[in-house]
Design an enzyme around this catalytic site. Structure first.
Site, PDB file in Angstrom:
ATOM      1  CG  ASP A  14      -1.865   1.166   1.248  1.00 43.66           C
ATOM      2  OD1 ASP A  14      -2.945   1.039   0.641  1.00 43.66           O
ATOM      3  OD2 ASP A  14      -1.543   2.214   1.851  1.00 43.66           O
ATOM      4  CE1 TYR A  19       0.102   7.782   2.787  1.00 46.61           C
ATOM      5  CE2 TYR A  19       0.626   5.564   2.075  1.00 46.61           C
ATOM      6  CZ  TYR A  19      -0.252   6.457   2.654  1.00 46.61           C
ATOM      7  OH  TYR A  19      -1.461   6.017   3.100  1.00 46.61           O
ATOM      8  CE  LYS A  48      -3.882   4.640   0.472  1.00 49.95           C
ATOM      9  NZ  LYS A  48      -2.440   4.489   0.812  1.00 49.95           N
ATOM     10  CG  HIS A  82      -4.633   9.737  -0.054  1.00 54.13           C
ATOM     11  ND1 HIS A  82      -3.272   9.672  -0.148  1.00 54.13           N
ATOM     12  CD2 HIS A  82      -4.910   9.354   1.222  1.00 54.13           C
ATOM     13  CE1 HIS A  82      -2.766   9.275   1.009  1.00 54.13           C
ATOM     14  NE2 HIS A  82      -3.741   9.089   1.856  1.00 54.13           N
TER      15      HIS A  82
END
Ligand SMILES: NC(=O)c1ccc[n+]([C@@H]2O[C@H](COP(=O)([O-])OP(=O)(O)OC[C@H]3O[C@@H](n4cnc5c(N)ncnc54)[C@H](OP(=O)(O)O)[C@@H]3O)[C@@H](O)[C@H]2O)c1
Length: 233
Positions: A14, A19, A48, A82
């Site tokens: 994931d 990130y 995402k 997201h």
């Protein structure tokens, strides 16, 4: 972490553009595949996209292309919005993701951090029903209402922060359930999600924790233990 995780049996990774680690994940996945142990199709990569409020569809299509480039892959298994924006922006981003599905750049699409009303709105214009809703869930946030809604619409749920971002690891109730099975509190929280049909994505930077967190498929919680965990809310 990708090397350690795939080494001990994980298949689902994931990540997210937010990130800032898609490039590192892509590099590690490329190395893992090059070792010959796993093929791309053995892995399930979720990423995402963050909605952009102007030129949303065009920006989302650019975002998909950038994610594929960073992840060094021709497709991702699952791409999520997201977090929600306005209903109008959500629909535009969704339409971009639908286009990317038809071009085989994404296998499945879904949403994260959406509430029921926001999914309802999306469904009004969506051609593809979201395959997945990723939300925060652990014994202190069981998301029962969302699970009921997802079941009704054939949407699967993923629990992020399944260990309460680490805050529930010392919980006495969870710990004592773990003791009776000779398992850790982390394993109990992940098994609880698996047993109620929710995908769990715990995060760890430690190999021994990665091993512990995947040790959830050959034992089960009793009905009473499930009820105790369900009722922690
Ligand atoms: N969609 C979203 O908006 C969203 C938001 C948040 C998170 N997520 C996703 O969910 C994933 C997990 O969420 P999270 O990191 O917030 O929380 P989490 O998985 O509930 O907890 C992670 C924390 O627990 C520790 N830990 C993990 N396994 C352990 C074990 N067996 N024993 C003891 N400590 C353990 C980790 O420490 P160490 O690292 O030291 O092992 C880390 O501090 C993220 O990586 C991300 O992919 C998504």
């Amino acid at each position: 972490m990708v090397h350690d995780a795939t080494d001990v049996g994980y298949k689902h990774i994931d990540t997210a553009s937010a990130y800032l680690n898609e490039k590192a994940v892509g590099q590690a996945v490329t190395e893992v595949i090059a070792k010959g142990v796993l093929k791309r199709e053995d892995l399930f990569i979720t990423t995402k996209i963050m909605p952009v409020d102007t030129d949303s569809k065009a920006e989302a299509l650019k975002g998909v292309a950038l994610a594929l480039e960073k992840l060094n892959t021709t497709y991702v298994d699952l791409m999520l919005i997201h977090r929600p924006s306005t209903d109008a922006v959500n629909s535009e981003v969704w339409s971009a993701l639908e286009e990317a599905v038809s071009e085989k750049h994404i296998k499945s699409i879904g949403v994260s951090n959406f509430q029921i009303s926001q999914i309802d709105s999306l469904l009004k214009s969506a051609k593809i029903i979201p395959a997945m809703l990723q939300v925060e869930s652990h014994p202190q946030q069981n998301q029962d209402q969302l699970i009921e809604y997802c079941n009704k619409h054939d949407i699967r749920m993923t629990a992020y922060s399944p260990l309460g971002a680490g805050t529930l690891l010392k919980d006495a109730t969870i710990g004592s359930i773990g003791k009776s099975h000779n398992k850790s509190a982390a394993s109990v929280m992940i098994r609880w999600q698996v047993q109620r049909g929710v995908v769990a994505i715990p995060k760890s930077t430690k190999r021994n924790y990665l091993i512990e967190n995947i040790d959830v498929f050959d034992w089960s919680l009793t009905d009473n233990e499930m009820k105790v965990l369900d009722e922690m809310k």
